[in-house]
Design a protein around this motif. Sequence first.
Motif, short mmCIF file in Angstrom:
data_model
loop_
_atom_site.label_atom_id
_atom_site.label_comp_id
_atom_site.label_asym_id
_atom_site.label_seq_id
_atom_site.Cartn_x
_atom_site.Cartn_y
_atom_site.Cartn_z
N PHE A 27 1.58 1.65 -0.35
CA PHE A 27 0.93 0.77 -1.49
C PHE A 27 0.50 -0.41 -1.18
O PHE A 27 -0.45 -0.91 -1.47
CB PHE A 27 2.03 0.99 -2.36
CG PHE A 27 1.38 0.22 -3.79
CD1 PHE A 27 0.36 0.64 -4.57
CD2 PHE A 27 1.80 -1.12 -4.36
CE1 PHE A 27 -0.18 0.06 -5.72
CE2 PHE A 27 1.28 -1.75 -5.25
CZ PHE A 27 0.37 -1.02 -6.00
N ALA A 28 1.22 -1.21 -0.31
CA ALA A 28 0.97 -2.38 0.15
C ALA A 28 -0.64 -2.51 0.87
O ALA A 28 -1.34 -3.33 0.91
CB ALA A 28 1.90 -3.00 1.08
N ILE A 29 -0.63 -1.40 1.88
CA ILE A 29 -1.81 -1.42 2.38
C ILE A 29 -3.25 -1.04 1.73
O ILE A 29 -3.95 -1.50 1.96
CB ILE A 29 -1.80 -0.10 3.54
CG1 ILE A 29 -0.65 -0.57 4.63
CG2 ILE A 29 -2.89 0.10 4.53
CD1 ILE A 29 -0.11 0.59 5.67
N LEU A 30 -2.86 -0.06 1.00
CA LEU A 30 -3.98 0.23 -0.26
C LEU A 30 -4.43 -0.69 -0.91
O LEU A 30 -5.45 -1.25 -1.32
CB LEU A 30 -3.66 1.53 -1.01
CG LEU A 30 -3.41 2.81 -0.46
CD1 LEU A 30 -2.53 3.81 -1.23
CD2 LEU A 30 -4.92 3.47 -0.16
N SER A 31 -3.28 -1.77 -1.18
CA SER A 31 -3.65 -2.86 -2.15
C SER A 31 -4.42 -3.96 -1.41
O SER A 31 -5.37 -4.36 -1.53
CB SER A 31 -2.25 -3.40 -2.73
OG SER A 31 -1.60 -2.64 -3.75
N ALA A 32 -4.20 -4.33 -0.03
CA ALA A 32 -4.71 -4.94 0.82
C ALA A 32 -6.07 -4.69 1.00
O ALA A 32 -7.15 -5.25 1.11
CB ALA A 32 -3.75 -5.31 2.38
N ALA A 33 -6.20 -3.36 1.24
CA ALA A 33 -7.69 -2.93 1.41
C ALA A 33 -8.56 -3.06 0.24
O ALA A 33 -9.68 -3.24 0.26
CB ALA A 33 -7.65 -1.18 1.75
N ALA A 34 -8.00 -2.77 -1.01
CA ALA A 34 -8.80 -2.83 -2.00
C ALA A 34 -9.06 -4.31 -2.49
O ALA A 34 -10.21 -4.57 -2.85
CB ALA A 34 -8.05 -2.49 -3.35
N LYS A 35 -8.29 -5.40 -2.33
CA LYS A 35 -8.49 -6.70 -2.49
C LYS A 35 -9.55 -7.17 -1.52
O LYS A 35 -10.03 -8.17 -1.64
CB LYS A 35 -7.15 -7.56 -2.44
CG LYS A 35 -6.34 -7.25 -3.55
CD LYS A 35 -5.01 -7.95 -3.37
CE LYS A 35 -3.96 -7.70 -4.55
NZ LYS A 35 -2.62 -8.21 -4.33
N ALA A 36 -9.69 -6.67 -0.35
CA ALA A 36 -10.57 -7.17 0.64
C ALA A 36 -12.05 -6.97 0.41
O ALA A 36 -12.97 -7.70 0.54
CB ALA A 36 -10.57 -6.26 2.06
N GLY A 37 -12.40 -6.00 -0.55
CA GLY A 37 -13.39 -5.83 -1.12
C GLY A 37 -14.59 -5.24 0.12
O GLY A 37 -14.24 -4.67 1.11
N GLY A 38 -15.71 -5.39 -0.11
CA GLY A 38 -16.71 -5.31 0.70
C GLY A 38 -17.28 -3.57 0.78
O GLY A 38 -16.82 -2.97 -0.10
#
Length: 319
Positions: free
Chosen positions: A218-229
């Motif tokens: 979940f932390a990885i998915l959250s980080a990926a989502a917040k990175a945007g792009g």
Amino acid sequence: MIKAAIVKQAGIPPVLGQFPAPIESADKVIVNVSAAALSKLSKFRSLGMHYSSETNFPLVAGADGVGTLADGSRVYFALPAAPYGSFAEQTIVEKNMIIHLPKEIDEITAAAITNPAMSSWAALVYRAHFQSGQTVLINGATSESGSLAIQIAKHLGAKKIIATGRNHTKLQSIGADEFVAFDMNTDNGKNAFEKALEPAFADGVDVVLDYLWGDSAFAILSAAAKAGGSRPTRFVSIGTASGQESINMPSSLLRASTIELVGSGGRSVSQLNMLSSAQSVLDLASKGKIHIATTTFSLEDIEIAWNAPLTPRPVIMIK
């Protein structure tokens, strides 16, 4: 009768005993088993705790192995026909579930490396559609499967490999380009892990291979989502080694990101492609391009082996 490791009821580890010998049929062939490795798949499937498990007991434990056919040719085999398994003097396997071993590979290595290595090969090639030059993050990289995933991603031409896991010391030694250790036992630890991942996703991560699921996923998915792009990240779920079968993931995390969430396993990858993956990793191992540490046990010591650590990989020697 044959000597075998027998599971007498669901959830109860196997014991050594005598089991009726298999009988060959038109579409199945008898294999004289030489060696078979203990993996999470072989344990869970044998105990009735995997989605592919048989439900009728007693049965012979073991999901795959190596051995010889009647003509003496050496083979790797997978998913013997119930109630037979790989921890026995003989087993019976569908003819299309057998691969002939490269002559350069020894039986212990072949038994140990095929299952954990083909998990990442199948995930990268058939589920992530990985391309040379891409960046891969491997969650749970300190496991045997995870460390093999690093070796395979390098072979396939990864530009950058990021390893994550609990063991900081081991993460430093497994050959990744970058590593991020985590502690999921506190909210601060979870937040710190997600924060530490942000630079990696800002630079772009094409594929995530996840062996753990749970809070770290979940932390990885959250980080990926917040990175945007606009650069998509394909997140491939391979296992649940964390012990957490579910996570509380809001749909907005996927709607507001370019994450592509897929799974990789026995039902999302065809048998043909799984066997092709097995052949590919056996060829790599025969050339010394991927490696795994092993420890060996006799079939008579199945109860000791069953409780042994999975690293280095336990291999049961039958003959």
